[in-house]
Design an enzyme around this catalytic site. Structure first.
Site, PDB file in Angstrom:
ATOM      1  CE  LYS A  47      24.635  72.632  29.276  1.00 40.40           C
ATOM      2  NZ  LYS A  47      23.749  71.873  30.167  1.00 40.40           N
ATOM      3  CB  CYS A 129      19.931  75.716  35.116  1.00 41.58           C
ATOM      4  SG  CYS A 129      21.271  74.585  35.582  1.00 41.58           S
TER       5      CYS A 129
HETATM    6  O1  RRO Z   1      23.747  71.977  32.916  1.00 48.02           O
HETATM    7  C1  RRO Z   1      22.938  71.479  33.728  1.00 48.02           C
HETATM    8  O2  RRO Z   1      23.280  71.013  34.819  1.00 48.02           O
HETATM    9  C2  RRO Z   1      21.497  71.452  33.448  1.00 48.02           C
HETATM   10  C3  RRO Z   1      20.787  72.514  32.949  1.00 48.02           C
HETATM   11 BR1  RRO Z   1      21.566  74.122  32.405  1.00 48.02          BR
HETATM   12  C4  RRO Z   1      19.372  72.423  32.810  1.00 48.02           C
HETATM   13  O3  RRO Z   1      18.666  73.349  32.380  1.00 48.02           O
HETATM   14  N1  RRO Z   1      18.784  71.265  33.192  1.00 48.02           N
HETATM   15  C5  RRO Z   1      19.495  70.220  33.689  1.00 48.02           C
HETATM   16  O4  RRO Z   1      18.887  69.184  34.025  1.00 48.02           O
HETATM   17  N2  RRO Z   1      20.856  70.328  33.798  1.00 48.02           N
END
Ligand code: RRO
Length: 310
Positions: A47, A129
């Site tokens: 993650k 993100c």
């Molecule tokens: O954690 C998120 O909300 C998230 C991330 Br870091 C990302 O790179 N892509 C996404 O769809 N959600």
């Protein structure tokens, strides 16, 4: 017939094609261990990490839709040290350490720690993100992207790739590829979710996720054509040494086959892993093998990047 499915990114060899997409089934050690133990998984991405752990955005923050998903997780993660420690101690298959600092300085701090550690896998800088309130997706700012990569490569000597958002204009592919080609990147991971989509439930007359008044990243089958276009466009423009992780919209072996034709080296599965669980990797492997068998391909290398045009 046995078909050969393998890949290499920088010095890292993948015995197989499939990894998880960052964010899905990879926040905790147990989830990562389960993927590592799966015969049909070639490696795992952690993650995306921030220096400090984060609870993420308020719930509901992920919803499955008819043809995909919408999420605004908001970077929930256990903090960088947790994932670095995982990468250093647990896995038998390749690990891609994903970092998504909340500032340039935070990214540089995490990358410095990786540089100074004994980690010898791939690192991925998430520049895309869509869900942190008040933080635009960095890779939509081309100057900022060049600046951060310049700062990173002034000291970072291990294999490093970037996770990109989708682009929708050929000029943007040209401009971003020209920037990326200035750096010794191990790979480009394309694409992140399509940022700031919106889903409406006609019964409740409401949005379906809470953060950002319902706006969130869209994944799954909805985004396959955009993902294929991005993989193909970057394969046509990037230095051959920069490998591609094809992410986005994979639900069948035929989708994997399409990503490979567009030039993907390995394939990441997000929404469909969330929907189906880790068994998805065996199904996709078998479906891809059946297509290759039918077409008399024995090795992915025979078809990778070989998309025909009319
Ligand atoms: O954690 C998120 O909300 C998230 C991330 Br870091 C990302 O790179 N892509 C996404 O769809 N959600």
């Amino acid at each position: 017939m046995v078909v050969k499915m393998d890949a290499q990114i920088a010095n890292v060899k993948f015995d197989g094609l499939f990894i998880n997409a960052s964010g899905v089934h990879c926040q905790l050690n147990n989830d990562l261990d389960e993927l590592q133990a799966n015969t049909f998984v070639a490696g795992t991405v952690t993650k995306s990490a921030t220096l400090a752990s984060r609870p993420g955005n308020p719930r509901p923050r992920y919803v499955d839709l008819a043809h995909g998903s919408i999420n605004s997780m908001g970077l929930p993660n256990q903090g960088f040290d947790y994932y670095l420690n995982y990468a250093l101690t647990r896995p038998s298959k390749p690990v891609i350490l994903s970092v998504a600092g909340l500032s340039v300085a935070e990214n540089l701090k995490m990358l410095t720690q990786i540089q100074e550690s004994s980690f010898d896998g791939l690192t991925e800088l998430n520049l895309s993100c869509p869900n942190v309130i008040g933080k635009p997706q960095l890779a939509y700012d081309f100057q900022a992207t060049e600046e951060i990569l310049t700062a990173v490569f002034s000291f970072f000597k291990k294999p490093l790739g970037v996770k990109l958002p989708p682009y929708f204009d050929l000029v943007h592919f040209d401009q971003m590829a020209a920037i990326l080609n200035k750096f010794p990147l191990s790979h480009v991971n394309s694409i992140n979710s399509i940022g700031n989509g919106l889903w409406v439930d006609p019964v409740t007359e409401s949005v379906v996720i809470k953060p950002k008044n319902g706006f969130g990243g869209v994944g799954g089958a909805y985004i396959l054509p955009t993902a294929l276009a991005n993989v193909r466009a970057f394969r046509m423009r990037l230095n051959p040494a920069i490998k591609l992780i094809g992410t986005g919209g994979v639900t069948t072996g035929a989708d994997v086959f399409a990503h490979l034709l567009c030039g993907a080296d390995i394939i990441a599965v997000g929404t469909q892993l969330q929907v189906e669980g880790p068994l998805v990797f065996e199904r996709l492997t078998n479906e891809l093998a059946a297509i290759m068998d039918e077409k008399n391909y024995q090795d992915i290398a025979e078809l990778r990047g070989k998309l025909k045009t009319l």
